[in-house]
Design a protein around this motif. Structure first.
Motif, mmCIF file in Angstrom:
data_model
loop_
_atom_site.group_PDB
_atom_site.id
_atom_site.type_symbol
_atom_site.label_atom_id
_atom_site.label_comp_id
_atom_site.label_asym_id
_atom_site.label_seq_id
_atom_site.Cartn_x
_atom_site.Cartn_y
_atom_site.Cartn_z
ATOM 1 N N ALA A 1 28.521 54.438 -10.520
ATOM 2 C CA ALA A 1 29.740 54.668 -9.750
ATOM 3 C C ALA A 1 30.970 54.190 -10.519
ATOM 4 O O ALA A 1 32.009 54.863 -10.556
ATOM 5 N N PHE A 2 30.842 53.038 -11.157
ATOM 6 C CA PHE A 2 31.949 52.489 -11.944
ATOM 7 C C PHE A 2 32.304 53.430 -13.101
ATOM 8 O O PHE A 2 33.476 53.637 -13.409
ATOM 9 N N GLN A 3 31.273 54.007 -13.742
ATOM 10 C CA GLN A 3 31.527 54.911 -14.860
ATOM 11 C C GLN A 3 32.160 56.217 -14.390
ATOM 12 O O GLN A 3 33.061 56.752 -15.049
ATOM 13 N N VAL A 4 31.698 56.750 -13.257
ATOM 14 C CA VAL A 4 32.327 57.954 -12.711
ATOM 15 C C VAL A 4 33.798 57.680 -12.401
ATOM 16 O O VAL A 4 34.675 58.501 -12.693
ATOM 17 N N ALA A 5 34.070 56.506 -11.823
ATOM 18 C CA ALA A 5 35.458 56.132 -11.550
ATOM 19 C C ALA A 5 36.260 56.046 -12.840
ATOM 20 O O ALA A 5 37.429 56.455 -12.888
ATOM 21 N N ASP A 6 35.638 55.529 -13.891
ATOM 22 C CA ASP A 6 36.314 55.436 -15.183
ATOM 23 C C ASP A 6 36.610 56.826 -15.742
ATOM 24 O O ASP A 6 37.668 57.062 -16.335
ATOM 25 N N LEU B 1 30.918 59.820 -6.812
ATOM 26 C CA LEU B 1 31.282 58.407 -6.674
ATOM 27 C C LEU B 1 30.963 57.909 -5.275
ATOM 28 O O LEU B 1 30.340 56.844 -5.102
ATOM 29 N N GLU B 2 31.361 58.654 -4.267
ATOM 30 C CA GLU B 2 31.099 58.243 -2.880
ATOM 31 C C GLU B 2 29.602 58.151 -2.605
ATOM 32 O O GLU B 2 29.131 57.218 -1.940
ATOM 33 N N GLY B 3 28.849 59.128 -3.115
ATOM 34 C CA GLY B 3 27.408 59.123 -2.900
ATOM 35 C C GLY B 3 26.726 57.942 -3.568
ATOM 36 O O GLY B 3 25.789 57.349 -3.012
ATOM 37 N N LEU B 4 27.198 57.578 -4.752
ATOM 38 C CA LEU B 4 26.615 56.446 -5.470
ATOM 39 C C LEU B 4 26.898 55.125 -4.758
ATOM 40 O O LEU B 4 26.027 54.247 -4.708
ATOM 41 N N VAL B 5 28.095 54.976 -4.223
ATOM 42 C CA VAL B 5 28.414 53.750 -3.489
ATOM 43 C C VAL B 5 27.535 53.633 -2.242
ATOM 44 O O VAL B 5 26.981 52.567 -1.943
ATOM 45 N N ALA B 6 27.378 54.739 -1.527
ATOM 46 C CA ALA B 6 26.515 54.725 -0.344
ATOM 47 C C ALA B 6 25.076 54.406 -0.722
ATOM 48 O O ALA B 6 24.390 53.626 -0.037
ATOM 49 N N ALA B 7 24.605 54.993 -1.830
ATOM 50 C CA ALA B 7 23.237 54.735 -2.279
ATOM 51 C C ALA B 7 23.066 53.289 -2.724
ATOM 52 O O ALA B 7 21.995 52.692 -2.526
ATOM 53 N N ALA B 8 24.111 52.714 -3.317
ATOM 54 C CA ALA B 8 24.045 51.316 -3.750
ATOM 55 C C ALA B 8 23.862 50.393 -2.554
ATOM 56 O O ALA B 8 23.030 49.478 -2.575
ATOM 57 N N SER C 1 34.200 48.462 -4.005
ATOM 58 C CA SER C 1 34.159 49.892 -4.318
ATOM 59 C C SER C 1 35.453 50.599 -3.940
ATOM 60 O O SER C 1 35.774 51.653 -4.494
ATOM 61 N N ARG C 2 36.195 50.042 -3.004
ATOM 62 C CA ARG C 2 37.468 50.659 -2.614
ATOM 63 C C ARG C 2 38.476 50.636 -3.756
ATOM 64 O O ARG C 2 39.423 51.417 -3.772
ATOM 65 N N HIS C 3 38.258 49.720 -4.716
ATOM 66 C CA HIS C 3 39.173 49.640 -5.852
ATOM 67 C C HIS C 3 38.728 50.541 -7.002
ATOM 68 O O HIS C 3 39.440 50.663 -7.998
ATOM 69 N N PHE C 4 37.538 51.155 -6.890
ATOM 70 C CA PHE C 4 37.041 52.022 -7.959
ATOM 71 C C PHE C 4 37.867 53.297 -8.089
ATOM 72 O O PHE C 4 38.196 53.729 -9.180
ATOM 73 N N LEU C 5 38.169 53.917 -6.944
ATOM 74 C CA LEU C 5 38.830 55.215 -6.966
ATOM 75 C C LEU C 5 40.260 55.086 -7.471
ATOM 76 O O LEU C 5 41.036 54.272 -6.968
ATOM 77 N N PRO C 6 40.626 55.866 -8.482
ATOM 78 C CA PRO C 6 41.994 55.780 -9.010
ATOM 79 C C PRO C 6 43.035 56.114 -7.949
ATOM 80 O O PRO C 6 42.769 56.871 -7.009
ATOM 81 N N LYS C 7 44.223 55.551 -8.102
ATOM 82 C CA LYS C 7 45.311 55.804 -7.170
ATOM 83 C C LYS C 7 45.665 57.297 -7.172
ATOM 84 O O LYS C 7 45.706 57.942 -8.215
#
Length: 289
Positions: free
Chosen positions: A203-208, A248-255, A276-282
């Motif tokens: 999820a972190f990498q997808v956000a990146d 990203l959303e699916g990975l956070v839920a799965a985590a 995880s709320r801080h993962f998604l870019p502004k």
């Protein structure tokens, strides 16, 4: 002591034992420059959060594991920025190590940080020997080959790359190391904790990948647009912007679903959702919203 203070103290102690007056000044300065000031310290904080959820029965060992993981992460950034890889001019909002100190010192600094990580673990030898041995093995697996971050970087040199496999090794492996070491430091079986770390890491990498497309260098503290410029595997390229957000959303839920039974499961779940709320870019909306 709160987790951030524990991590910074452990890192300061570790780097202080390497960057002494007996060390060549350029190398000593580069070591400190590469580690301080740090980023979000996401991986070591995750390690300590899992240790806390599992009872934190050996805080000294948990601190050693967390700081070793961060030292290895810092080493990987120094090496990733080198001209032979990303040739990045900026890291964490300041000149990358090879620009500040020269390429030879940057290579040596990255090498020294890798060694320092394992030295830091060795200094925790007063802790439970079986737990320490398991943690050393977990960390070695998380940074080496065939499944660690070294392998993840190497996938960028292959002609055909499976995106999920690339993300699991390049980013997910050290996150999995963090969750597994946090559990192991508190005497829990680390194996059930692997999935949690891998999913958070992916999820972190997808956000990146999203951040590389939608944010600028000033926001990220490192060069933007590098995935497209270097034809690197990217969730945005493979899935599109909306698809990457869904992933990203699916990975956070799965985590969250992957958190094993432990005394602090509910608290850990809340922490992961908060982080995880801080993962998604502004400026990038949630698909589910």
């Amino acid at each position: 002591m709160d987790p951030t203070s524990r991590i910074e103290l452990a890192l300061e102690t570790a780097v202080g034992q390497a960057a002494t007056e007996d060390c060549p000044k350029g190398l000593a300065d580069a070591l400190r420059y590469a580690v301080f000031p740090g980023g979000a310290r996401v991986r070591p904080r995750l390690c300590l959060s899992v240790a806390h959820a599992c009872g934190d029965t050996d805080p000294a060992l948990a601190d050693a594991a967390a700081s070793a993981i961060e030292l290895l992460h810092c080493a990987s950034l120094v090496h990733d920025d080198l001209p032979c890889f990303d040739d990045a001019a900026i890291r964490r909002g300041k000149p990358s190590v090879h620009l500040a100190f020269g390429e030879p010192i940057a290579v040596l600094a990255g090498d020294a940080l890798i060694v320092l990580a394992f030295e830091t673990l060795a200094r925790a030898a007063g802790s439970d020997a079986a737990r320490l041995a398991r943690i050393v093995g977990l960390i070695g697996r998380g940074v080496g080959a065939p499944h660690g971050i070294a392998a993840g970087q190497a996938w960028e040199s292959e002609p055909d790359v499976d995106l999920a496999r690339y993300h699991r090794t390049k980013t997910g492996s050290l996150f999995a190391t963090a969750t597994m070491c946090g559990a192991a430091a508190s005497g829990h079986d680390p194996v059930p904790w692997q999935a949690l770390g891998e999913r958070i890491g992916e999820a972190f990498q997808v956000a990146d990948d999203l951040r590389d497309v939608v944010e600028d260098t000033l926001s990220t503290g490192k060069p933007s647009g590098q995935d497209a410029a270097r034809a690197r595997p990217s969730a945005v390229t493979s899935l599109g912007l909306a698809g990457a957000v869904r992933r990203l959303e699916g990975l956070v839920a799965a985590a969250v679903e992957a958190i094993p039974p432990c005394p602090g499961r509910d608290e850990l779940r809340d922490q992961i959702l908060q982080e995880s709320r801080h993962f998604l870019p502004k400026g990038v909306p949630l698909i589910a919203a």
